[in-house]
Design a protein around this motif. Sequence first.
Motif, PDB file in Angstrom:
ATOM      1  N   ALA A   5       0.864  -1.180   0.000  1.00 54.04           N
ATOM      2  CA  ALA A   5       0.000   0.000   0.000  1.00 54.04           C
ATOM      3  C   ALA A   5       0.901   1.231   0.000  1.00 54.04           C
ATOM      4  O   ALA A   5       1.837   1.311   0.798  1.00 54.04           O
ATOM      5  N   LYS A   6       0.613   2.194  -0.886  1.00 52.60           N
ATOM      6  CA  LYS A   6       1.465   3.374  -1.017  1.00 52.60           C
ATOM      7  C   LYS A   6       0.598   4.617  -1.159  1.00 52.60           C
ATOM      8  O   LYS A   6      -0.341   4.648  -1.956  1.00 52.60           O
ATOM      9  N   LEU A   7       0.928   5.644  -0.379  1.00 50.75           N
ATOM     10  CA  LEU A   7       0.261   6.938  -0.452  1.00 50.75           C
ATOM     11  C   LEU A   7       1.273   7.960  -0.939  1.00 50.75           C
ATOM     12  O   LEU A   7       2.364   8.085  -0.378  1.00 50.75           O
ATOM     13  N   ASP A   8       0.922   8.709  -1.978  1.00 49.02           N
ATOM     14  CA  ASP A   8       1.874   9.563  -2.680  1.00 49.02           C
ATOM     15  C   ASP A   8       1.258  10.942  -2.891  1.00 49.02           C
ATOM     16  O   ASP A   8       0.143  11.057  -3.405  1.00 49.02           O
ATOM     17  N   TYR A   9       1.987  11.996  -2.495  1.00 50.02           N
ATOM     18  CA  TYR A   9       1.517  13.374  -2.680  1.00 50.02           C
ATOM     19  C   TYR A   9       2.536  14.125  -3.530  1.00 50.02           C
ATOM     20  O   TYR A   9       3.740  14.096  -3.253  1.00 50.02           O
ATOM     21  N   ILE A  10       2.065  14.812  -4.564  1.00 49.65           N
ATOM     22  CA  ILE A  10       2.929  15.552  -5.477  1.00 49.65           C
ATOM     23  C   ILE A  10       2.396  16.974  -5.617  1.00 49.65           C
ATOM     24  O   ILE A  10       1.198  17.177  -5.850  1.00 49.65           O
ATOM     25  N   ALA A  11       3.290  17.948  -5.469  1.00 51.14           N
ATOM     26  CA  ALA A  11       2.937  19.360  -5.649  1.00 51.14           C
ATOM     27  C   ALA A  11       3.971  20.012  -6.551  1.00 51.14           C
ATOM     28  O   ALA A  11       5.175  19.773  -6.411  1.00 51.14           O
ATOM     29  N   ASP A  12       3.507  20.830  -7.472  1.00 53.13           N
ATOM     30  CA  ASP A  12       4.380  21.489  -8.453  1.00 53.13           C
ATOM     31  C   ASP A  12       4.098  22.991  -8.417  1.00 53.13           C
ATOM     32  O   ASP A  12       2.987  23.432  -8.720  1.00 53.13           O
ATOM     33  N   TYR A  13       5.114  23.766  -8.033  1.00 53.75           N
ATOM     34  CA  TYR A  13       4.972  25.219  -7.943  1.00 53.75           C
ATOM     35  C   TYR A  13       5.826  25.873  -9.024  1.00 53.75           C
ATOM     36  O   TYR A  13       6.979  25.476  -9.245  1.00 53.75           O
ATOM     37  N   ARG A  14       5.286  26.895  -9.669  1.00 54.38           N
ATOM     38  CA  ARG A  14       6.026  27.579 -10.742  1.00 54.38           C
ATOM     39  C   ARG A  14       5.894  29.086 -10.578  1.00 54.38           C
ATOM     40  O   ARG A  14       4.823  29.601 -10.258  1.00 54.38           O
ATOM     41  N   TRP A  15       7.023  29.796 -10.806  1.00 59.29           N
ATOM     42  CA  TRP A  15       7.072  31.238 -10.786  1.00 59.29           C
ATOM     43  C   TRP A  15       7.649  31.696 -12.119  1.00 59.29           C
ATOM     44  O   TRP A  15       8.867  31.561 -12.371  1.00 59.29           O
ATOM     45  N   GLY A  16       6.808  32.150 -12.991  1.00 59.49           N
ATOM     46  CA  GLY A  16       7.254  32.541 -14.320  1.00 59.49           C
ATOM     47  C   GLY A  16       7.639  31.333 -15.153  1.00 59.49           C
ATOM     48  O   GLY A  16       7.138  30.213 -14.956  1.00 59.49           O
ATOM     49  N   LEU A  17       8.538  31.522 -16.103  1.00 57.20           N
ATOM     50  CA  LEU A  17       8.952  30.445 -17.005  1.00 57.20           C
ATOM     51  C   LEU A  17      10.280  29.820 -16.630  1.00 57.20           C
ATOM     52  O   LEU A  17      10.660  28.791 -17.202  1.00 57.20           O
TER      53      LEU A  17
END
Length: 317
Positions: A121-133
């Motif tokens: 059993a696996k719990l996975d959290y992914i967050a992607d933050y971007r500032w401009g290019l």
Amino acid sequence: RYTLPLYTEISPDNKTYYAMPYLKLEGGCGKLKAKVIGEFQHYKYRIMRADVPFTKVSNDFTGQLITEWHFTPHKNLRLILDRKLQRPTDEQLYPYRIYSPRRMEYVEGNPDLIPMMSHEAKLDYIADYRWGLSRSLTFNAAASYNRVSDILSDRYSTSSPIPGSMGLAQQYLTFENFGTNNIASANLMALYSYKVFSLSLTGNLFHNVKDMSSGRDHYTYYNISFYPHFQLKDGWHGGVYLVYYSKVAQHNSTLGNCATAQMSVGKSWRNLYVYVYERVLMQKHAEDVNRTSSSEYSVTSYDMIPNVVGIGCKYSF
């Protein structure tokens, strides 16, 4: 959507037969998506044992459930439930003692072996933050639990004295199912990128509990990696990869902590990447602890491995 293929595989000696139909379902509702993959495995092994036909048949279900919850286009949570198995090989099942050129020793299989089963059993959290290019930060946190039962293992056994050999016995390798292995892990990863520069930091923590016929053994260990890297517009790459491994203290031995470093620089031409690297093992410490009912003693050793310098290349098709 669903697919239902069916295929069989027969080995060249016509001893092993597989039939593995599987079903795949995918669907979603709003921010929630789910995928289910189920597989039924029918396995048959045939061999002559003591001049009597021997047939081993097993039927098993394996599968995977994947659910994803998308909070925003750049943040999502994923839950994975997985059931897998590993079957014994023909060599591990063959009930007669033969000489194995690959192993360079005598081997006698065990037809009573059963598949090794894994539940995870696996719990996975992914967050992607971007500032401009040109600037971004990716964060990943995961936790998992994996239980492996009926572990396939090999052991040495000794037969009765060989006739005419003045009492000499023959040692051979055989196989058995024993015990379970429970692994809990936590993982963190952060990747920061700004223009031509990127920095990756990863940490992994593991707790392992083994239940065997000789008793229970449990230990905890971790590793941390640090990877600064640059990539210029004219194709030049470079970076330093640093890893630290903690000490692993098991029941009868202790593997010491160590750290490694790898420095590399290279250049890309279209699909080809050529690089030069140097790998250094900073320190490696090992301690073997032997315990008996009446005494305990330890032997400590320091093992240094020389630096490794090499040239590598990668080509992408």
